[in-house]
Write a protein that holds these residues in place. Sequence first.
Motif, PDB file in Angstrom:
ATOM      1  N   PRO A 168       0.795  -1.233   0.000  1.00 28.63           N
ATOM      2  CA  PRO A 168       0.000   0.000   0.000  1.00 28.63           C
ATOM      3  C   PRO A 168       0.826   1.281   0.000  1.00 28.63           C
ATOM      4  CG  PRO A 168      -0.077  -1.073   2.157  1.00 28.63           C
ATOM      5  CD  PRO A 168       0.592  -2.032   1.223  1.00 28.63           C
ATOM      6  N   LEU A 169       2.130   1.187   0.190  1.00 27.20           N
ATOM      7  CA  LEU A 169       2.975   2.377   0.110  1.00 27.20           C
ATOM      8  C   LEU A 169       3.173   2.844  -1.330  1.00 27.20           C
ATOM      9  CD1 LEU A 169       5.743   1.467   2.729  1.00 27.20           C
ATOM     10  CD2 LEU A 169       3.797   3.006   3.033  1.00 27.20           C
ATOM     11  N   ALA A 171       1.638   3.594  -5.303  1.00 29.49           N
ATOM     12  CA  ALA A 171       0.402   4.062  -5.922  1.00 29.49           C
ATOM     13  C   ALA A 171      -0.355   2.879  -6.535  1.00 29.49           C
ATOM     14  CB  ALA A 171       0.730   5.093  -7.004  1.00 29.49           C
ATOM     15  N   GLY A 349       1.401  -1.880  -5.975  1.00 27.71           N
ATOM     16  CA  GLY A 349       0.577  -0.911  -5.263  1.00 27.71           C
ATOM     17  C   GLY A 349      -0.874  -1.335  -5.179  1.00 27.71           C
ATOM     18  N   ARG A 351      -5.150  -0.270  -4.122  1.00 27.24           N
ATOM     19  CA  ARG A 351      -6.142   0.805  -4.097  1.00 27.24           C
ATOM     20  C   ARG A 351      -6.576   1.145  -2.678  1.00 27.24           C
ATOM     21  NH1 ARG A 351      -8.778   1.319  -9.211  1.00 27.24           N
ATOM     22  NH2 ARG A 351     -10.827   1.595  -8.256  1.00 27.24           N
ATOM     23  N   THR A 352      -6.118   0.353  -1.709  1.00 27.40           N
ATOM     24  CA  THR A 352      -6.349   0.698  -0.305  1.00 27.40           C
ATOM     25  C   THR A 352      -5.069   1.277   0.275  1.00 27.40           C
ATOM     26  OG1 THR A 352      -6.888  -0.147   1.903  1.00 27.40           O
ATOM     27  CG2 THR A 352      -5.765  -1.659   0.414  1.00 27.40           C
ATOM     28  N   SER A 353      -5.214   2.286   1.111  1.00 35.05           N
ATOM     29  CA  SER A 353      -4.050   2.874   1.778  1.00 35.05           C
ATOM     30  C   SER A 353      -3.871   2.333   3.190  1.00 35.05           C
ATOM     31  CB  SER A 353      -4.182   4.400   1.834  1.00 35.05           C
ATOM     32  OG  SER A 353      -5.366   4.769   2.543  1.00 35.05           O
ATOM     33  N   GLU A 354      -4.762   1.430   3.613  1.00 37.63           N
ATOM     34  CA  GLU A 354      -4.608   0.799   4.923  1.00 37.63           C
ATOM     35  C   GLU A 354      -3.277   0.029   4.955  1.00 37.63           C
ATOM     36  OE1 GLU A 354      -6.381   0.812   7.719  1.00 37.63           O
ATOM     37  OE2 GLU A 354      -7.928   2.146   6.939  1.00 37.63           O
TER      38      GLU A 354
END
Length: 406
Positions: A168-169, A171, A349, A351-354
């Motif tokens: 998630p780090l 894009a 990468g 689509r969640t930034s969790e």
Amino acid sequence: MTDLALHEALWAALDRHLPAAFDLRRRLHREPDLSGDEASTRDTVLAALPGAGAATKTADTGAVLRIGGPGPAIGVRGEMDALPVTEDTGVDWASARPGVMHACGHDTHLAALVAVAGALAETGPPVPLLAVLQPREETYPSGARDIVADGLVESEQCVAMVGAHVQPLLAPGEVACTPGGVNGSSDEFEIVVRGRPGHAAYPHLTDDALLAMSEIVVALQSVVSRSVDPMMPAVLGVSSFSAGNAANVIAGSARATGTVRALASSTRELVHRRITEVAESVARAHACTASVTITRGEPVLDNDPALVRSIAHELDRRGLAVSGDLRSLGSDDFSYFCERVPSVMLFVGTRTSEPLHSSRFLPDDEDVRVLAAALLAGYLGTVAAMESPAGVSGAPGVRGTTDGRP
């Protein structure tokens, strides 16, 4: 079939296998297994793979499955274990097992591997694929270490390994394909200091183990900053400290534990040596003794530069956004494969930034799609490297046919 036609056929086949992979991912996510207990996950994935009856069991709950004929093969790894995390995503396919969750994306890795394997089986692999279903990535003893120890890399003629991990780090849709060390070695240490206990009113009659350990902990903070080349990443952290159990008694023993991470084997060995030197010398200055135990974990995960170049070219050909530099001192036991054969770990990468290991970490179908594309590009890039004059791992000029025969 020309190389271009074969590639196009493979990518078209991958698209056809993705819907089933999305469904498989949801099944795996709903029924997660903890490390060491992955047999049901293994059987579910094997049932979705072509030719599952030919699988070889390994590392207790793992398996490897060859797709294609005999000869040198390319391994692609999928990890099977979940984490002891209580899910908080709210989706209708959330974990049905309380306190267990695929919070690190291993369900997406497995689904992507199955899609790639299905595409290769349908079209005919130019080089045999070795699907590696690996247990115990999250705990010790390492599943990758045990697969290597079982000798399957050699017996299956696996000349290269490819892996991919959601990250998630990065894009969404971005794929990191980085040469050299990308994940650190991971070791743990324990220091035990022994002195002479006594009444706190008579400190001159004691040898204070707590004081000695306190100064050891402080002194260790300078090991990386003063002993390690500042261009070589490393971490030395003391994470626990215990001594004494009464306010008026000077402790006769103290214990501390911590972790060591490094991106180069030489740095790893240097820090190990300095921990022992510092602990023993500082303890001696306080008339105490120190014993140091270092438990070695995963080695450095070192991406093969030649494979990285070839795989990056395939990623670019497919229109994927390629990042050339993602490194961390996190660890992954994929590194055990790197010690045996040229290998590449890709990071994809989401689509969640969790963050990884979060109770709300949940990649979506598009992340599975990109991960599968990254794995197929990794496989095709490795095929191209095998067909080059230099070859891979001492097998120059290996040229496969569409039925997998070398």
